[in-house]
Design a protein around this motif. Structure first.
Motif, PDB file in Angstrom:
ATOM      1  N   ILE A  10       0.830  -1.205   0.000  1.00 51.27           N
ATOM      2  CA  ILE A  10       0.000   0.000   0.000  1.00 51.27           C
ATOM      3  C   ILE A  10       0.863   1.253   0.000  1.00 51.27           C
ATOM      4  O   ILE A  10       0.603   2.221  -0.722  1.00 51.27           O
ATOM      5  N   LEU A  11       1.927   1.248   0.807  1.00 53.24           N
ATOM      6  CA  LEU A  11       2.816   2.401   0.902  1.00 53.24           C
ATOM      7  C   LEU A  11       3.898   2.403  -0.172  1.00 53.24           C
ATOM      8  O   LEU A  11       4.624   3.386  -0.326  1.00 53.24           O
ATOM      9  N   GLY A  12       4.021   1.276  -0.879  1.00 51.25           N
ATOM     10  CA  GLY A  12       5.015   1.197  -1.938  1.00 51.25           C
ATOM     11  C   GLY A  12       6.437   1.159  -1.432  1.00 51.25           C
ATOM     12  O   GLY A  12       7.342   1.728  -2.050  1.00 51.25           O
ATOM     13  N   VAL A  13       6.655   0.491  -0.289  1.00 48.50           N
ATOM     14  CA  VAL A  13       8.000   0.387   0.283  1.00 48.50           C
ATOM     15  C   VAL A  13       8.364  -1.079   0.483  1.00 48.50           C
ATOM     16  O   VAL A  13       7.492  -1.951   0.548  1.00 48.50           O
ATOM     17  N   ALA A  14       9.652  -1.342   0.584  1.00 53.46           N
ATOM     18  CA  ALA A  14      10.124  -2.708   0.812  1.00 53.46           C
ATOM     19  C   ALA A  14       9.931  -3.079   2.276  1.00 53.46           C
ATOM     20  O   ALA A  14       9.782  -2.217   3.146  1.00 53.46           O
ATOM     21  N   ARG A  15       9.938  -4.376   2.564  1.00 54.50           N
ATOM     22  CA  ARG A  15       9.736  -4.843   3.944  1.00 54.50           C
ATOM     23  C   ARG A  15      10.853  -4.389   4.876  1.00 54.50           C
ATOM     24  O   ARG A  15      10.638  -4.271   6.082  1.00 54.50           O
ATOM     25  N   GLY A  16      11.994  -4.111   4.342  1.00 52.67           N
ATOM     26  CA  GLY A  16      13.097  -3.657   5.186  1.00 52.67           C
ATOM     27  C   GLY A  16      13.210  -2.144   5.257  1.00 52.67           C
ATOM     28  O   GLY A  16      14.206  -1.617   5.770  1.00 52.67           O
ATOM     29  N   ALA A  17      12.206  -1.413   4.774  1.00 54.65           N
ATOM     30  CA  ALA A  17      12.260   0.047   4.740  1.00 54.65           C
ATOM     31  C   ALA A  17      12.371   0.638   6.139  1.00 54.65           C
ATOM     32  O   ALA A  17      11.763   0.137   7.095  1.00 54.65           O
ATOM     33  N   GLY A  18      13.146   1.711   6.257  1.00 56.88           N
ATOM     34  CA  GLY A  18      13.281   2.404   7.533  1.00 56.88           C
ATOM     35  C   GLY A  18      12.129   3.356   7.771  1.00 56.88           C
ATOM     36  O   GLY A  18      11.318   3.631   6.870  1.00 56.88           O
ATOM     37  N   GLN A  19      12.053   3.908   8.988  1.00 58.24           N
ATOM     38  CA  GLN A  19      10.959   4.803   9.342  1.00 58.24           C
ATOM     39  C   GLN A  19      10.930   6.066   8.478  1.00 58.24           C
ATOM     40  O   GLN A  19       9.853   6.554   8.120  1.00 58.24           O
ATOM     41  N   LYS A  20      12.085   6.592   8.128  1.00 57.40           N
ATOM     42  CA  LYS A  20      12.139   7.795   7.308  1.00 57.40           C
ATOM     43  C   LYS A  20      11.518   7.549   5.943  1.00 57.40           C
ATOM     44  O   LYS A  20      10.749   8.375   5.431  1.00 57.40           O
ATOM     45  N   GLU A  21      11.821   6.394   5.363  1.00 54.55           N
ATOM     46  CA  GLU A  21      11.261   6.048   4.052  1.00 54.55           C
ATOM     47  C   GLU A  21       9.758   5.820   4.137  1.00 54.55           C
ATOM     48  O   GLU A  21       8.999   6.228   3.253  1.00 54.55           O
ATOM     49  N   ILE A  22       9.312   5.185   5.214  1.00 51.40           N
ATOM     50  CA  ILE A  22       7.881   4.928   5.406  1.00 51.40           C
ATOM     51  C   ILE A  22       7.121   6.240   5.558  1.00 51.40           C
ATOM     52  O   ILE A  22       6.075   6.452   4.946  1.00 51.40           O
ATOM     53  N   GLN A  23       7.649   7.147   6.382  1.00 49.80           N
ATOM     54  CA  GLN A  23       6.982   8.429   6.596  1.00 49.80           C
ATOM     55  C   GLN A  23       6.937   9.247   5.315  1.00 49.80           C
ATOM     56  O   GLN A  23       5.928   9.896   5.003  1.00 49.80           O
ATOM     57  N   SER A  24       8.027   9.233   4.553  1.00 50.21           N
ATOM     58  CA  SER A  24       8.080   9.988   3.308  1.00 50.21           C
ATOM     59  C   SER A  24       7.057   9.457   2.309  1.00 50.21           C
ATOM     60  O   SER A  24       6.343  10.243   1.660  1.00 50.21           O
ATOM     61  N   ALA A  25       6.966   8.137   2.196  1.00 53.92           N
ATOM     62  CA  ALA A  25       6.004   7.535   1.275  1.00 53.92           C
ATOM     63  C   ALA A  25       4.580   7.848   1.702  1.00 53.92           C
ATOM     64  O   ALA A  25       3.716   8.166   0.876  1.00 53.92           O
ATOM     65  N   PHE A  26       4.321   7.774   3.019  1.00 53.82           N
ATOM     66  CA  PHE A  26       2.971   8.047   3.517  1.00 53.82           C
ATOM     67  C   PHE A  26       2.556   9.491   3.232  1.00 53.82           C
ATOM     68  O   PHE A  26       1.450   9.751   2.756  1.00 53.82           O
ATOM     69  N   ARG A  27       3.427  10.449   3.521  1.00 52.09           N
ATOM     70  CA  ARG A  27       3.084  11.848   3.319  1.00 52.09           C
ATOM     71  C   ARG A  27       2.768  12.144   1.863  1.00 52.09           C
ATOM     72  O   ARG A  27       1.799  12.845   1.544  1.00 52.09           O
TER      73      ARG A  27
END
Length: 290
Positions: A10-27
């Protein structure tokens, strides 16, 4: 959210993604699919809900660990105390906020505003006494207002976890960074930049175009004011480019009984272009001309 959906997908990130990458994708995706940007689009509304649920889980280390281990059954595992050896089904499970699209805009803010995950963490990150116990922490949110709303005052509404709707009144003259407090909620005000007016404390500054003839000989020009409309400004003869002319009391209102600030109009002399032959000959006769 249908069980077949994967939070990482849903967020378009890999399973090993860090919090910064997750937050950036979400925003990025949250702004794209926000209901206010897609009025009447049910698919975008559902997508926005999916994004929030995915971000809520993946931004919480405990929930993410459970999700990575148990997948779609992570909530049942959490309720059973799977992440705490020896704990029974009475283990604490994270509460969830019910926030409508209007409130999400207030709470989520802009690109530099408080992330929704941080807000949820502040709301429900601790202080509970088990699944059915009360939440004792104060909620925190961000209220974005325009400079016009900061001038006149505004009202924002939040829906709390228990379903109560809390009304926050933003006072006229509010300053960027002000924290407003109502029972159970702390809301930080962010005042957006304006394209016409710049704020300097209680004073406002704007740029006004003044014809060359008016700058030389004097006259009047119209100046926009923040409360709406325009006023006439007297321009003295021989006014230099860049001069600041003051309009008293037309700045931001003062807090409480404080005096209002002033509006400063910065003169930008406009040349009569294209030059006709008469104006060209006149300019050539001016002192200092080549």
């Amino acid at each position: 959210m249908p069980e077949t959906k994967d939070y990482y997908e849903i967020l378009g990130v890999a399973r090993g993604a860090g919090q910064k990458e997750i937050q950036s994708a979400f925003r990025k995706l949250a702004r794209q699919h926000h209901p206010d940007m897609n009025r009447g689009d049910k698919a975008a509304e559902q997508r926005f809900k999916d994004l929030n649920q995915a971000q809520e889980v993946l931004s919480d280390p405990r929930k993410r660990k459970l999700y990575d281990r148990f997948g779609k059954n992570w909530e049942q595992a959490s309720a059973a105390g799977a992440d705490r050896p020896g704990a029974g089904s009475a283990g604490r499970q994270g509460a969830r906020a019910r926030v409508d699209s209007e409130n999400l805009r207030d709470l989520f803010g802009g690109g530099d505003g408080q992330p929704l995950s941080d807000l949820f963490g502040n709301l429900f990150g601790g202080g509970g006494r088990g699944r059915s116990g009360p939440v004792t922490m104060e909620a925190e949110g961000v209220i974005q207002v325009t400079l016009q709303e900061a001038f006149t005052g505004a009202i924002r509404r939040f829906e709390m976890p228990d379903g109560r709707r809390v009304e926050v009144r933003v006072p006229a003259g509010v300053v960027d960074g002000t924290v407003l407090r109502v029972p159970g909620l702390l809301a930080r005000v962010e005042v957006a930049a304006d394209t016409t007016f710049a704020r300097e404390g209680r004073d406002l500054r704007t740029v006004v175009s003044v014809p060359l003839a008016t700058a030389l000989l004097g006259g009047e020009v119209e100046v926009p004011i923040l409360k709406g409309g325009r006023v006439n400004l007297r321009v003295p003869a021989e006014t230099q480019n860049g001069t600041r002319l003051r309009l008293r009391g037309l700045g931001m209102p003062g807090a409480g009984a404080g005096a209002a600030g002033d509006l400063y109009a910065e003169v930008k002399v406009s040349l009569p272009l294209p030059l006709d032959e008469r104006t060209r000959r006149w300019a050539q006769e001016l002192p200092g001309s080549a």
